[in-house]
Design a protein around this motif. Structure first.
Motif, PDB file in Angstrom:
ATOM      1  N   ARG A  71      38.954  36.315  43.918  1.00 45.02           N
ATOM      2  CA  ARG A  71      40.152  37.072  44.287  1.00 45.02           C
ATOM      3  C   ARG A  71      41.004  37.345  43.050  1.00 45.02           C
ATOM      4  N   ALA A  72      41.704  36.357  42.529  1.00 47.96           N
ATOM      5  CA  ALA A  72      42.547  36.562  41.348  1.00 47.96           C
ATOM      6  C   ALA A  72      42.487  35.333  40.462  1.00 47.96           C
ATOM      7  N   GLY A  73      42.677  35.551  39.164  1.00 44.64           N
ATOM      8  CA  GLY A  73      42.733  34.407  38.267  1.00 44.64           C
ATOM      9  C   GLY A  73      43.855  33.470  38.633  1.00 44.64           C
ATOM     10  N   MET A  74      45.026  34.040  38.952  1.00 42.13           N
ATOM     11  CA  MET A  74      46.170  33.253  39.409  1.00 42.13           C
ATOM     12  C   MET A  74      46.882  33.997  40.530  1.00 42.13           C
ATOM     13  N   GLY A  75      47.290  33.266  41.567  1.00 44.13           N
ATOM     14  CA  GLY A  75      48.102  33.817  42.647  1.00 44.13           C
ATOM     15  C   GLY A  75      49.306  32.921  42.848  1.00 44.13           C
ATOM     16  N   LEU A  76      50.489  33.401  42.468  1.00 46.89           N
ATOM     17  CA  LEU A  76      51.709  32.581  42.453  1.00 46.89           C
ATOM     18  C   LEU A  76      52.720  33.164  43.434  1.00 46.89           C
ATOM     19  N   ASP A 106      37.081  39.029  34.389  1.00 47.44           N
ATOM     20  CA  ASP A 106      36.257  39.464  35.522  1.00 47.44           C
ATOM     21  C   ASP A 106      36.760  38.898  36.847  1.00 47.44           C
ATOM     22  N   SER A 107      38.037  39.129  37.124  1.00 48.55           N
ATOM     23  CA  SER A 107      38.615  38.656  38.386  1.00 48.55           C
ATOM     24  C   SER A 107      38.364  39.667  39.498  1.00 48.55           C
ATOM     25  N   GLY A 108      38.612  39.233  40.738  1.00 47.51           N
ATOM     26  CA  GLY A 108      38.280  40.038  41.901  1.00 47.51           C
ATOM     27  C   GLY A 108      39.341  41.045  42.280  1.00 47.51           C
ATOM     28  N   ALA A 109      39.284  41.461  43.540  1.00 46.03           N
ATOM     29  CA  ALA A 109      40.068  42.601  44.000  1.00 46.03           C
ATOM     30  C   ALA A 109      41.567  42.330  44.107  1.00 46.03           C
ATOM     31  N   TYR A 110      42.015  41.093  43.908  1.00 52.13           N
ATOM     32  CA  TYR A 110      43.452  40.817  43.962  1.00 52.13           C
ATOM     33  C   TYR A 110      44.059  40.773  42.568  1.00 52.13           C
ATOM     34  N   GLY A 111      43.291  41.105  41.551  1.00 52.54           N
ATOM     35  CA  GLY A 111      43.839  41.267  40.214  1.00 52.54           C
ATOM     36  C   GLY A 111      43.625  40.072  39.319  1.00 52.54           C
ATOM     37  N   GLY A 112      44.091  40.237  38.070  1.00 56.15           N
ATOM     38  CA  GLY A 112      44.014  39.136  37.128  1.00 56.15           C
ATOM     39  C   GLY A 112      45.086  38.094  37.415  1.00 56.15           C
ATOM     40  N   SER A 118      49.799  28.856  43.785  1.00 55.04           N
ATOM     41  CA  SER A 118      51.013  28.070  43.986  1.00 55.04           C
ATOM     42  C   SER A 118      51.839  28.685  45.106  1.00 55.04           C
ATOM     43  N   MET A 119      52.563  27.831  45.796  1.00 56.75           N
ATOM     44  CA  MET A 119      53.516  28.278  46.800  1.00 56.75           C
ATOM     45  C   MET A 119      54.764  27.388  46.715  1.00 56.75           C
ATOM     46  N   ARG A 120      55.882  28.019  46.437  1.00 55.92           N
ATOM     47  CA  ARG A 120      57.156  27.316  46.291  1.00 55.92           C
ATOM     48  C   ARG A 120      57.049  26.158  45.304  1.00 55.92           C
ATOM     49  N   ALA A 121      56.289  26.327  44.252  1.00 57.17           N
ATOM     50  CA  ALA A 121      56.179  25.275  43.240  1.00 57.17           C
ATOM     51  C   ALA A 121      57.530  25.085  42.560  1.00 57.17           C
ATOM     52  N   ARG A 122      57.975  23.834  42.504  1.00 56.16           N
ATOM     53  CA  ARG A 122      59.216  23.554  41.784  1.00 56.16           C
ATOM     54  C   ARG A 122      59.022  23.780  40.291  1.00 56.16           C
ATOM     55  N   ARG A 123      57.828  23.504  39.815  1.00 60.49           N
ATOM     56  CA  ARG A 123      57.508  23.726  38.404  1.00 60.49           C
ATOM     57  C   ARG A 123      56.005  23.884  38.260  1.00 60.49           C
ATOM     58  N   LEU A 124      55.631  24.970  37.606  1.00 59.43           N
ATOM     59  CA  LEU A 124      54.225  25.188  37.272  1.00 59.43           C
ATOM     60  C   LEU A 124      54.171  25.572  35.800  1.00 59.43           C
ATOM     61  N   ASP A 125      53.604  24.697  34.990  1.00 57.46           N
ATOM     62  CA  ASP A 125      53.430  24.937  33.555  1.00 57.46           C
ATOM     63  C   ASP A 125      51.935  25.018  33.269  1.00 57.46           C
ATOM     64  N   VAL A 126      51.495  26.138  32.696  1.00 58.64           N
ATOM     65  CA  VAL A 126      50.077  26.311  32.401  1.00 58.64           C
ATOM     66  C   VAL A 126      49.949  26.735  30.946  1.00 58.64           C
ATOM     67  N   HIS A 127      49.176  25.977  30.174  1.00 63.20           N
ATOM     68  CA  HIS A 127      49.015  26.229  28.751  1.00 63.20           C
ATOM     69  C   HIS A 127      47.533  26.175  28.413  1.00 63.20           C
ATOM     70  N   ARG A 128      47.045  27.203  27.734  1.00 66.16           N
ATOM     71  CA  ARG A 128      45.642  27.275  27.327  1.00 66.16           C
ATOM     72  C   ARG A 128      44.708  27.153  28.531  1.00 66.16           C
ATOM     73  N   PHE A 129      44.797  28.169  29.375  1.00 70.54           N
ATOM     74  CA  PHE A 129      44.035  28.188  30.630  1.00 70.54           C
ATOM     75  C   PHE A 129      43.096  29.383  30.644  1.00 70.54           C
ATOM     76  N   THR A 130      41.878  29.169  31.153  1.00 70.78           N
ATOM     77  CA  THR A 130      40.887  30.237  31.266  1.00 70.78           C
ATOM     78  C   THR A 130      40.320  30.274  32.674  1.00 70.78           C
ATOM     79  N   SER A 131      40.280  31.467  33.246  1.00 67.39           N
ATOM     80  CA  SER A 131      39.629  31.686  34.541  1.00 67.39           C
ATOM     81  C   SER A 131      38.583  32.774  34.370  1.00 67.39           C
ATOM     82  N   VAL A 132      37.356  32.500  34.812  1.00 69.69           N
ATOM     83  CA  VAL A 132      36.259  33.459  34.698  1.00 69.69           C
ATOM     84  C   VAL A 132      35.653  33.686  36.080  1.00 69.69           C
ATOM     85  N   ARG A 133      35.554  34.944  36.466  1.00 72.33           N
ATOM     86  CA  ARG A 133      34.921  35.386  37.712  1.00 72.33           C
ATOM     87  C   ARG A 133      35.553  34.773  38.965  1.00 72.33           C
ATOM     88  N   ALA A 134      36.862  34.751  39.023  1.00 78.46           N
ATOM     89  CA  ALA A 134      37.534  34.398  40.277  1.00 78.46           C
ATOM     90  C   ALA A 134      37.240  35.479  41.310  1.00 78.46           C
TER      91      ALA A 134
END
Length: 431
Positions: A232-237, A251-257, A214-230
């Motif tokens: 870079r990162a599971g989420m980058g906000l 098992d996320s990459g070098a930019y973290g979970g 996300s970048m400058r998101a006015r609203r980001l709502d995440v519920h019951r989310f799974t990321s496997v083997r990203a």
């Protein structure tokens, strides 16, 4: 197919064309069991009106840009396509430290303010675009399987499967809800939002560069989310207002979970299992963390590997478990202000709690089992800990570089190892 009025299409296959179907003058189009394949630019484009899709399939040709494009406020370009744009900006710490430049570059590319957008023709303001897409599949190398662009665009996406698209859903200034859907096999962020609203519920991502960006998101709502083997990162906000609940990142990459920079982030219930470099990394902004479980944070260079890595941020953390972090289990640095309550830290390769570079951390009810050092304070950092239990220490209880304003304050602690307790900047009340 070019539609300008209400239409209902079922049991069709649409092959070829720059676009498979265009709706530009309003009306409502309903698609049921319709297949799209072989389009040059994209399968469906809606610039005005409503689109309802059920039980349909979208198959990308090798150079196809988009599956479904929903846009308002812009007429089609002479080529009939969307402006070209590079991949999303990276969320590296270096880019995060240069937020303004990254934002401008990302905004120009994603919003189409370059040469491609200037070819886009006159604006069409005040046009509403709505869509409901459910129980459908998107297959193949789309740049974006579904793209929403413009403040007057709203879409609900349910029970969708995305396979092979660089980005499953991209939101630029629009509003989107995605529920009970999966994405896998892409090279960019699976779900991305810029200057808009994105709601995810029961969504899972396998692979991709980021599960969510996300970048400058006015609203980001995440519920019951799974990321496997990203990769870079599971989420980058980035500079976003986000609310996360029940998040699993494996098992996320070098930019973290989970990576966060600027804005306001509220997280409850996050599990990071197997991350390179960082479990949760936050830079600037406000962060509220509840019920955090971070395990197996390792790094190839042996320098970082931190469970919680907090810089220049105001953080309120309660209920955190960190197990097997190669670096610090909890690090506060660069003028961070951290309140930590209820932490269980096990097998911290370097240190359990660490403050550095003008950071301040107030911690209470902390249990540290296994670390080179339980506590550390460097670079004019201040660490205050109340109700601490520490055991299994290799190099000592406290490591404090007592220069400048570096301080460690202890109250009600238990540790058989007292090495470092006599340092002049360490102040301890009776056990």
């Amino acid at each position: 197919l070019r539609v300008s009025k209400d239409a209902y299409l079922s049991d069709l296959v649409v092959q070829g064309g720059l676009w498979g179907l265009e709706l530009t003058d309003g009306g409502r189009v309903r698609l049921r069991r319709v297949g799209f394949s072989g389009q040059v630019t994209g399968a469906v484009r809606v610039a005005a009106g409503r689109l309802d899709v059920e039980d349909s399939r979208f198959e990308a040709a090798p150079a196809t840009t988009v599956g479904v494009l929903l846009e308002s406020g812009r007429a089609p370009s002479p080529e009939g396509g969307e402006p070209s744009s590079p991949r999303d900006a990276s969320f590296t710490p270096e880019v995060l430290s240069n937020t303004d430049g990254a934002e401008r570059a990302h905004h120009d590319s994603e919003a189409g303010t370059g040469a491609g957008a200037r070819q886009g023709g006159p604006r069409q303001s005040g046009v509403t675009v709505e869509a409901h897409i459910r129980a459908s599949t998107f297959t193949g190398p789309y740049r974006r399987a579904v793209r929403l662009r413009g403040a007057d665009v709203r879409a609900t996406l349910e029970a969708l499967q995305f396979t092979g698209a660089a980005t499953a859903v991209g939101v630029d200034g629009a509003y989107a809800e995605v529920r009970r859907s999966t994405a896998e096999g892409g090279q960019a962020a699976a779900f991305s939002v810029m200057d808009g609203t994105l709601i995810l519920d029961e969504v899972s991502v396998m692979g991709h560069e980021y599960g969510v960006s996300s970048m400058r998101a006015r609203r980001l709502d995440v519920h019951r989310f799974t990321s496997v083997r990203a990769t870079r990162a599971g989420m980058g906000l980035l500079v976003s207002r986000a609310r996360l609940r029940d998040i699993v990142i494996r098992d996320s990459g070098a930019y973290g979970g989970l990576q966060f920079s600027g804005g306001d982030l509220d997280v409850q219930g996050v599990r990071v299992d197997g991350a390179a470099e960082y479990g949760v990394m936050a830079l600037r902004g406000k962060l509220r963390l509840r019920d955090v479980d971070i395990r197996r944070v390792h790094t190839a260079d042996g320098v970082t590997g931190d469970g919680l890595h907090l810089r220049q941020v105001e953080a309120d953390v309660e209920g955190v478990v960190v197990r097997d972090a190669q670096g610090a289990c909890v690090l506060a640095a660069q003028n961070a202000r951290v309140s930590l309550r209820g932490a269980k830290l096990e097998t911290c390769g370097y240190v359990g709690l660490l403050t550095d570079t003008l950071a301040r951390m107030n911690a209470a009810n902390v249990d540290i089992q296994g670390a080179a050092t339980a506590l550390g304070a460097l670079g004019n950092g201040e660490l205050r800990v109340e109700s601490l239990s520490a055991s299994g220490l290799e190099s000592g209880f406290i490591h404090a570089e007592c220069e400048g304003t570096t301080q460690v304050h202890l109250k009600e602690f238990r540790s058989e190892d007292t090495r470092g307790l006599s340092a002049r900047c360490v102040h301890a009340s009776p056990k």
